[in-house]
Design an enzyme around this catalytic site. Structure first.
Site, short mmCIF file in Angstrom:
data_model
loop_
_atom_site.label_atom_id
_atom_site.label_comp_id
_atom_site.label_asym_id
_atom_site.label_seq_id
_atom_site.Cartn_x
_atom_site.Cartn_y
_atom_site.Cartn_z
N ILE A 151 -17.13 -19.67 25.62
CA ILE A 151 -18.01 -19.98 24.92
C ILE A 151 -19.14 -19.02 24.66
CG2 ILE A 151 -20.21 -21.49 25.08
CD1 ILE A 151 -17.18 -23.00 25.01
N PRO A 174 -23.84 -20.51 24.88
CA PRO A 174 -23.87 -21.86 25.34
C PRO A 174 -24.96 -22.92 24.66
CG PRO A 174 -23.92 -19.98 27.15
CD PRO A 174 -24.06 -19.55 25.81
N GLY A 233 -24.37 -24.41 9.71
CA GLY A 233 -25.22 -25.07 11.03
C GLY A 233 -25.03 -24.58 12.31
N GLY A 273 -16.37 -26.68 16.75
CA GLY A 273 -17.33 -27.57 15.98
C GLY A 273 -16.58 -28.89 15.65
N GLU A 274 -15.37 -28.83 15.69
CA GLU A 274 -14.53 -30.23 15.25
C GLU A 274 -14.12 -30.75 16.47
OE1 GLU A 274 -14.01 -30.03 11.93
OE2 GLU A 274 -14.27 -27.64 11.47
N LYS A 309 -11.41 -20.87 21.04
CA LYS A 309 -10.58 -21.71 20.33
C LYS A 309 -11.07 -22.53 19.45
CE LYS A 309 -8.66 -23.83 24.27
NZ LYS A 309 -7.40 -24.48 25.12
N GLN A 355 -23.57 -27.88 18.90
CA GLN A 355 -22.43 -28.32 18.26
C GLN A 355 -21.93 -29.61 19.02
OE1 GLN A 355 -20.53 -27.20 15.42
NE2 GLN A 355 -22.78 -26.79 15.30
N PHE A 359 -20.78 -30.03 6.72
CA PHE A 359 -19.53 -30.85 7.41
C PHE A 359 -18.22 -30.92 6.76
CE2 PHE A 359 -23.64 -32.93 8.19
CZ PHE A 359 -23.91 -32.54 9.60
MO1 MOS Z 1 -15.04 -28.49 8.53
S1 MOS Z 1 -14.49 -30.32 7.95
O1 MOS Z 1 -13.74 -27.78 8.48
O2 MOS Z 1 -16.21 -28.05 7.58
#
Ligand code: MOS
Length: 690
Positions: A581, A584, A420, A656-657, A653, A590, A193
């Site tokens: 994507i 999927p 992950g 994950g964030e 784009k 995520q 993370f």
């Molecule tokens: Mo993410 S906070 O850039 O691992």
């Protein structure tokens, strides 16, 4: 086993290691008293923030509670643990400063357009509120761990890292050896993370210990040590002043952002960005201050900067909507910009309106009674809330090696990581698709500094950057094969226009006449080639002609026990505009992970520091609460179909964030709708609701 400082600031006056060394199995105790002076060259490309990084065992200073002050080497883990407890360290301690509120802020980094102060003063509707976000720790399932081994002046390190290249460069800089003398291996990360985005002191300790011991050394941080020996999402105060007209059109926003950092490094992150670009208005000022404290240095944690800013901004917009009796989605739509107000650039793609309308329909937003505290289910107060999510589409220079073998299988390599999100799978997909192979015939390898370089595995940039390099290398190899075939008189594809040749399941064929073709195997065997190979590359354009962001609309329903103040999330929906994507299934994973993390930050996560000595009092998973299955309801994610061809060749784009951003304010807004109580600090606890 590392020995950690048991005072929050001061100086080591003595270290008595005699009892430790008398224990069976204990071999050495290393501290500043006997450690060699290390070169610690500058290492500009290793994610070290501005300042002077902590130099392990190089002086007697204690800069934060838990700082590594010694390490015990032993032949077994148990002997090392026991030995570490026997090392007696004495200190001349002073009172540490650990409170953001009482610390001395440094000069701000500032942004301004228009005259926000004047426009705010003149606004018919004003909001002035401060939001507080607790410090959060990443708490990956697997702790940080390192194995170091020297072979002469060459160092090999097996490490939990999100940036093979950064760790390699940092180790080379600390020990004063060439980058090429350090090899870093990290085939699996075990969750991170963001905590693995730089090489923390224990990585240096491992290498130093291995050098002194003359044999490999393995060092695993305990769960407790993760809290003091790796970074964290810093604590923030975020004051928002917003001025609007009675129709809810924003005219001015002033953002005063304050975050903790360490006394020796200035950690900053993209906390200013959402305030600059998310909504349309002529007058904006953003001031971002860091407050140096006697703590270790923070680092990025999922949705870094954006998640924090979005809690403040998305709560504030919800407050304005309530005051103006506007629907929370309507006020956002009213302030939807035509272009990025901070740069004037057009958005490459920005489909927030579709996120809102899809979310409205799929969540059933229209059924909501807008009055707070108007819906009950027995003793439970029911509320719904929403928030906008945004995260920039970061990209970095990346390379990948692609090799097509005579057996018709492919090997693809790049020095990236998989913490992950499924890098192994998605890169295999990208390569298989471009090479015209089935996934089971493509092997993707990562996690070795000997492989082609990549940017950090963070900031949601791996698919865009590394994926595009994999795509490029695979395109090159496929093109090589097609060129060989059409130029080979013995090939059934001889003199076919290369643009008319497609590859499926390892077989090259004419697009409109699939019977005419041959397999990679046949082609390479006849040509006597053991393989075809290429290095693929991706570099982000130096000058952006567009503004690149991923977006989302997050919806939450909560139930609050009116007598106990307990908050339960009952359901959530995220609708995302994240470009193409690739997988999927992984994208769904995520999004659900992001929502779980956001629920956790909204209701549970809080690193608590004892102001008397700087000790983190809840440095364990019994007292530092994270969301578990029982906290997580039905979660649903919808990705808008489409892609962003300007962003990168894959059209992705990053996701994950953005799937983490917006979750906490959606929950806070739902809590307000349920109860009529506006909670402006995270986490939202029963105490704050009572
Ligand atoms: Mo993410 S906070 O850039 O691992």
């Amino acid at each position: 086993m590392i020995v950690n400082a048991s005072v929050g600031a001061g100086r080591i006056t003595s270290i008595d290691d005699r009892a430790a060394l008398a224990q069976p199995g204990v071999q050495t105790v290393i501290s500043h008293r006997n450690a060699p002076k290390l070169p610690y060259r500058d290492s500009p490309n290793a994610n070290n923030p501005d300042g002077n990084r902590l130099r392990v065992f190089q002086d007697d200073q204690v800069r934060f509670f838990g700082q590594p002050v010694a390490v015990v080497l032993a032949s077994t883990l148990e002997a090392a643990q026991h030995g570490a407890r026997m090392v007696k360290v004495q200190y001349e301690a002073r009172q540490p400063a650990t409170d953001l509120r009482t610390g001395q802020a440094t000069a701000p980094t500032s942004y301004a357009r228009g005259d926000a102060d004047r426009a705010f003063a003149a606004a018919p509707v004003k909001l002035d509120t401060t939001y507080e976000m607790a410090r959060n720790h990443h708490n990956p399932m697997e702790p940080h761990a390192t194995i170091a081994q020297w072979d002469g002046n060459r160092l090999t390190v097996w490490d939990k890292t999100q940036w093979i290249g950064g760790t390699q460069r940092e180790l080379a800089a600390v020990f004063g050896i060439p980058d090429t003398s350090v090899r870093v291996l990290s085939p699996f990360v075990g969750g991170a993370f963001g905590s693995g985005l730089r090489a923390w002191p224990h990585v240096i300790v491992s290498a130093l210990a291995a050098r002194l011991a003359g044999k490999p050394v393995k060092l695993v941080l305990t769960r407790r040590q993760l809290y003091s020996s790796t970074g964290f999402r810093p604590r923030y105060d975020y004051r928002v002043r917003a001025g609007a007209d009675r129709q809810g059109r924003l005219n001015a926003m002033i953002h005063d952002i304050s975050a903790e950092t360490s006394s020796y490094e200035t950690f900053t992150e993209a906390a200013m960005a959402p305030g600059q670009m998310l909504y349309s208005m002529p007058n904006v000022r953003v001031d971002y201050r860091t407050v140096p404290l006697d703590v270790n240095t923070p680092i990025w944690m999922r949705g870094p900067g954006y998640a924090t800013a979005s809690f403040a901004i998305e709560s504030a917009v919800d407050e304005l909507a309530h005051e103006l009796r506007l629907d929370p989605i309507a006020i956002r739509q009213r302030n939807e910009p035509a272009a990025d107000g901070s740069t004037g650039l057009p958005f490459s793609t920005r489909r927030l309106r579709e996120c809102y309308t899809t979310g409205t329909r799929e969540f059933g937003w229209d059924k909501r009674n807008p009055t707070p505290r108007s819906t009950r289910d027995g003793d439970l107060l029911i509320g719904t809330g929403m928030a906008t999510a945004v995260y920039d589409t970061a990209r970095g220079t990346a390379q990948a090696y692609v090799r097509l073998d005579a057996r018709g299988t492919a090997l693809v390599q790049s020095a990236t990581s998989d913490m992950g999100p499924g890098t192994y799978t998605s890169m295999t997909q990208a390569a298989a698709d471009a090479l015209g192979l089935t996934m089971d015939t493509v092997r993707f390898q990562l996690g070795d500094s000997a492989m082609p370089p990549t940017p950090p595995h963070g900031g949601s940039m791996t698919m865009a950057s590394v994926g595009s390099a994999v795509l490029d290398g695979s395109d090159k190899v496929r093109t090589q094969a097609i060129t060989l075939a059409v130029n080979d008189v013995r090939s059934p594809l001889h003199q076919v226009n290369p643009a008319d040749v497609i590859v499926r399941n390892g077989r090259l064929a004419v697009k409109n006449n699939p019977a005419r073709g041959e397999t990679y195997q046949e082609l390479l065997a006849r040509q006597g080639r053991p393989h075809l190979e290429a290095i693929g590359g991706f570099a982000p354009p130096e000058q952006n002609r567009s503004s690149f962001y991923a977006y989302g609309a997050v919806f939450a329903e909560v139930a609050v026990d009116a007598r106990l103040g307990l908050v339960r999330v009952r359901r959530m929906l995220g609708v995302y505009d994240a470009g193409r994507i690739v997988s999927p299934k992984l994208a769904e994973s995520q999004a659900i992970g992001g929502m779980v993390g956001g629920i956790s930050a909204a209701l549970l996560e809080h690193t608590v520091t004892d102001p008397r000595d700087g000790r983190i009092v809840n440095a364990n998973l019994a007292d530092y609460l994270v969301a578990v299955n029982a906290d997580v309801p039905e979660l649903r994610a919808i990705y808008l179909d489409g892609n962003d061809p300007q962003a990168d060749p894959l059209g992705v784009k990053g996701l994950g964030e953005v799937v983490y951003v917006g979750v906490a304010p959606a929950i806070a807004n739902a809590v307000f709708h349920a109860t009529g109580s506006r909670i402006r600090n995270l986490p939202i606890t029963a105490e704050s609701l009572l």
